[in-house]
Design a protein around this motif. Structure first.
Motif, PDB file in Angstrom:
ATOM      1  N   GLY A  96       0.953  -0.973  -0.151  1.00 53.13           N
ATOM      2  CA  GLY A  96       0.367   0.021   0.163  1.00 53.13           C
ATOM      3  C   GLY A  96       0.716   0.993   0.431  1.00 53.13           C
ATOM      4  N   TYR A  97       1.711   1.258  -0.672  1.00 52.73           N
ATOM      5  CA  TYR A  97       2.998   2.204  -0.880  1.00 52.73           C
ATOM      6  C   TYR A  97       1.713   3.666  -0.776  1.00 52.73           C
ATOM      7  N   SER A  98       0.800   4.111  -1.552  1.00 50.70           N
ATOM      8  CA  SER A  98       0.265   5.278  -2.291  1.00 50.70           C
ATOM      9  C   SER A  98      -0.767   5.656  -1.040  1.00 50.70           C
ATOM     10  N   GLN A  99      -1.057   4.507   0.262  1.00 49.51           N
ATOM     11  CA  GLN A  99      -2.406   5.064   0.734  1.00 49.51           C
ATOM     12  C   GLN A  99      -1.554   5.464   2.042  1.00 49.51           C
ATOM     13  N   CYS A 123       9.593 -23.631   4.227  1.00 48.64           N
ATOM     14  CA  CYS A 123       8.999 -22.692   3.347  1.00 48.64           C
ATOM     15  C   CYS A 123       9.812 -21.481   3.636  1.00 48.64           C
ATOM     16  N   VAL A 124      10.436 -20.661   2.839  1.00 50.28           N
ATOM     17  CA  VAL A 124      11.432 -19.514   2.998  1.00 50.28           C
ATOM     18  C   VAL A 124      10.902 -18.394   2.189  1.00 50.28           C
ATOM     19  N   TRP A 125      10.761 -16.913   2.735  1.00 52.12           N
ATOM     20  CA  TRP A 125      10.033 -15.862   2.680  1.00 52.12           C
ATOM     21  C   TRP A 125      10.913 -15.206   1.557  1.00 52.12           C
ATOM     22  N   ILE A 126      10.848 -14.229   1.115  1.00 53.36           N
ATOM     23  CA  ILE A 126      11.981 -13.824   1.140  1.00 53.36           C
ATOM     24  C   ILE A 126      11.333 -11.707   0.667  1.00 53.36           C
ATOM     25  N   GLY A 127      11.518 -11.478   1.320  1.00 53.89           N
ATOM     26  CA  GLY A 127      11.042 -10.435   1.466  1.00 53.89           C
ATOM     27  C   GLY A 127      11.406  -8.634   1.104  1.00 53.89           C
ATOM     28  N   PRO A 128      10.889  -8.206   0.951  1.00 58.44           N
ATOM     29  CA  PRO A 128      11.300  -6.694  -1.015  1.00 58.44           C
ATOM     30  C   PRO A 128      11.929  -6.268  -0.222  1.00 58.44           C
ATOM     31  N   THR A 129      13.164  -6.315  -0.927  1.00 58.01           N
ATOM     32  CA  THR A 129      14.492  -4.656  -1.030  1.00 58.01           C
ATOM     33  C   THR A 129      14.124  -3.256  -1.321  1.00 58.01           C
ATOM     34  N   TRP A 130      15.368  -2.618  -1.028  1.00 56.82           N
ATOM     35  CA  TRP A 130      14.641  -1.292  -1.432  1.00 56.82           C
ATOM     36  C   TRP A 130      14.537  -0.604  -2.479  1.00 56.82           C
ATOM     37  N   PRO A 135       5.909   7.707  -8.289  1.00 59.71           N
ATOM     38  CA  PRO A 135       4.619   7.945  -8.239  1.00 59.71           C
ATOM     39  C   PRO A 135       4.369   7.546  -8.699  1.00 59.71           C
ATOM     40  N   ARG A 136       4.751   7.012  -9.417  1.00 59.64           N
ATOM     41  CA  ARG A 136       4.155   5.274 -10.579  1.00 59.64           C
ATOM     42  C   ARG A 136       3.595   4.588  -8.983  1.00 59.64           C
ATOM     43  N   TYR A 137       5.349   4.198  -8.341  1.00 53.75           N
ATOM     44  CA  TYR A 137       4.364   3.345  -7.256  1.00 53.75           C
ATOM     45  C   TYR A 137       4.869   3.980  -5.866  1.00 53.75           C
ATOM     46  N   GLY A 138       5.146   4.813  -6.020  1.00 51.31           N
ATOM     47  CA  GLY A 138       5.247   5.373  -3.877  1.00 51.31           C
ATOM     48  C   GLY A 138       5.982   4.749  -2.474  1.00 51.31           C
ATOM     49  N   LYS A 139       6.726   3.610  -3.460  1.00 51.72           N
ATOM     50  CA  LYS A 139       7.614   3.222  -2.451  1.00 51.72           C
ATOM     51  C   LYS A 139       8.545   3.749  -1.757  1.00 51.72           C
ATOM     52  N   THR A 140       8.283   3.956  -0.600  1.00 53.71           N
ATOM     53  CA  THR A 140       8.857   4.772  -0.097  1.00 53.71           C
ATOM     54  C   THR A 140       9.932   4.149   1.346  1.00 53.71           C
ATOM     55  N   GLU A 141      10.918   4.409   1.968  1.00 58.59           N
ATOM     56  CA  GLU A 141      12.223   3.611   2.864  1.00 58.59           C
ATOM     57  C   GLU A 141      11.451   3.485   3.628  1.00 58.59           C
ATOM     58  N   LEU A 167      21.172  -5.622   0.634  1.00 51.77           N
ATOM     59  CA  LEU A 167      21.693  -4.573  -0.186  1.00 51.77           C
ATOM     60  C   LEU A 167      21.516  -3.738   0.125  1.00 51.77           C
ATOM     61  N   GLN A 168      22.592  -2.446   0.522  1.00 51.35           N
ATOM     62  CA  GLN A 168      22.900  -1.326   0.680  1.00 51.35           C
ATOM     63  C   GLN A 168      21.811  -0.331   0.588  1.00 51.35           C
ATOM     64  N   GLN A 169      20.971   0.745   0.856  1.00 48.31           N
ATOM     65  CA  GLN A 169      20.044   1.207  -0.357  1.00 48.31           C
ATOM     66  C   GLN A 169      20.808   2.180  -1.008  1.00 48.31           C
ATOM     67  N   LYS A 170      21.904   2.972  -0.630  1.00 48.95           N
ATOM     68  CA  LYS A 170      22.625   3.469  -1.700  1.00 48.95           C
ATOM     69  C   LYS A 170      23.550   2.749  -2.886  1.00 48.95           C
ATOM     70  N   ASP A 171      23.398   1.623  -2.376  1.00 49.53           N
ATOM     71  CA  ASP A 171      23.809   0.921  -4.223  1.00 49.53           C
ATOM     72  C   ASP A 171      22.993   0.334  -4.505  1.00 49.53           C
ATOM     73  N   VAL A 172      21.397   0.224  -4.807  1.00 55.08           N
ATOM     74  CA  VAL A 172      20.546  -0.243  -5.214  1.00 55.08           C
ATOM     75  C   VAL A 172      19.681   0.989  -6.056  1.00 55.08           C
ATOM     76  N   SER A 173      19.833  -0.079  -7.672  1.00 57.37           N
ATOM     77  CA  SER A 173      19.414   0.729  -8.428  1.00 57.37           C
ATOM     78  C   SER A 173      18.651   0.341  -8.856  1.00 57.37           C
ATOM     79  N   THR A 174      17.285   1.374  -9.864  1.00 62.00           N
ATOM     80  CA  THR A 174      16.256   0.486 -10.161  1.00 62.00           C
ATOM     81  C   THR A 174      15.589   1.169 -11.678  1.00 62.00           C
ATOM     82  N   GLU A 175      14.602   0.631 -12.286  1.00 66.19           N
ATOM     83  CA  GLU A 175      14.117   1.086 -13.927  1.00 66.19           C
ATOM     84  C   GLU A 175      13.094   1.871 -13.293  1.00 66.19           C
ATOM     85  N   ASP A 176      12.213   1.819 -12.366  1.00 66.49           N
ATOM     86  CA  ASP A 176      11.014   2.185 -11.735  1.00 66.49           C
ATOM     87  C   ASP A 176      10.842   2.840 -10.938  1.00 66.49           C
ATOM     88  N   GLY A 177      11.440   3.008  -9.136  1.00 68.13           N
ATOM     89  CA  GLY A 177      11.367   3.416  -8.320  1.00 68.13           C
ATOM     90  C   GLY A 177      10.981   1.512  -7.604  1.00 68.13           C
TER      91      GLY A 177
END
Length: 204
Positions: A96-99, A123-130, A135-141, A167-177
């Motif tokens: 709910g990044y935009s909420q 079972c192993v659950w892989i959670g999201p990274t940075w 604005p398309r997704y609204g993902k925040t730290e 991964l360290q946040q400063k080292d993560v590059s994204t295509e769209d956030g």
């Protein structure tokens, strides 16, 4: 393995994580469904909103955009493959990044439903990274950390892999956030396999 868009399109984890597991001697079957949430894999028929991938081992990656083409649910998959372990990649699509507030109760309900269907299988659950705000997704730290903390508590008895610590946040590059570059998906895969391998060891 099952998961969302991070495990669906050709330049994502589906391009490198199966290879990493196979290199460790594992037999892997991967299913990805773009924009999916855990509840979609509990439903009788998941909806293909933006892409579906099935990959056997390290065979060629094929993505279907046909809305009528979707993976079986988790119960059917487990009956078909009888896995020794299930690896799931979920988080971003239910954050709910935009909420203004994270939909905590809704997240808990679907997490518990999927974990229940996986049952006693390891079972192993892989959670999201940075990511980065777009604005398309609204993902925040802040929301990413909030989600990771919630999942860490709620996915038990699955082992939780907090990818914000891989991964360290400063080292993560994204295509769209939200979706990483191909190079950083490979880095994420390498970090995941190092973290997951001990969890999948016999007796764990």
């Amino acid at each position: 393995m099952i998961g969302d868009s991070h495990l669906t399109h050709k330049n994502t984890l589906v391009a490198s994580l199966p290879e990493a597991f196979v290199a460790q001697g594992a037999k892997v079957v991967t299913y990805g469904l773009c924009s999916s949430k855990p509840e979609d894999w509990v439903d009788e028929k998941p909806l293909n909103a933006c892409g579906y991938t099935k990959r056997i081992g390290t065979e060629r990656i094929n993505v279907s955009m046909d809305k009528n083409d979707a993976p079986p649910n988790i119960q059917a998959l487990m009956q078909q493959w009888h896995p020794d372990a299930v690896v799931v990649v979920f988080g971003d699509a239910m954050a709910g990044y935009s909420q203004p507030q994270m939909p905590t109760d809704w997240i808990k309900d679907q997490v518990h439903a999927l974990v229940s269907d996986i049952g006693s299988t390891k079972c192993v659950w892989i959670g999201p990274t940075w990511g980065h705000y777009n604005p398309r997704y609204g993902k925040t730290e802040a929301r990413t950390v909030e989600l990771a903390n919630l999942l860490n508590k709620e996915v038990q008895p699955c082992h939780y892999v907090d990818s914000t610590k891989l991964l360290q946040q400063k080292d993560v590059s994204t295509e769209d956030g939200l979706h990483l570059t191909s190079e950083d998906y490979t880095k994420w895969s390498n970090a995941i396999i190092q973290s997951v391998e001990p969890m999948l060891a016999k007796g764990q």
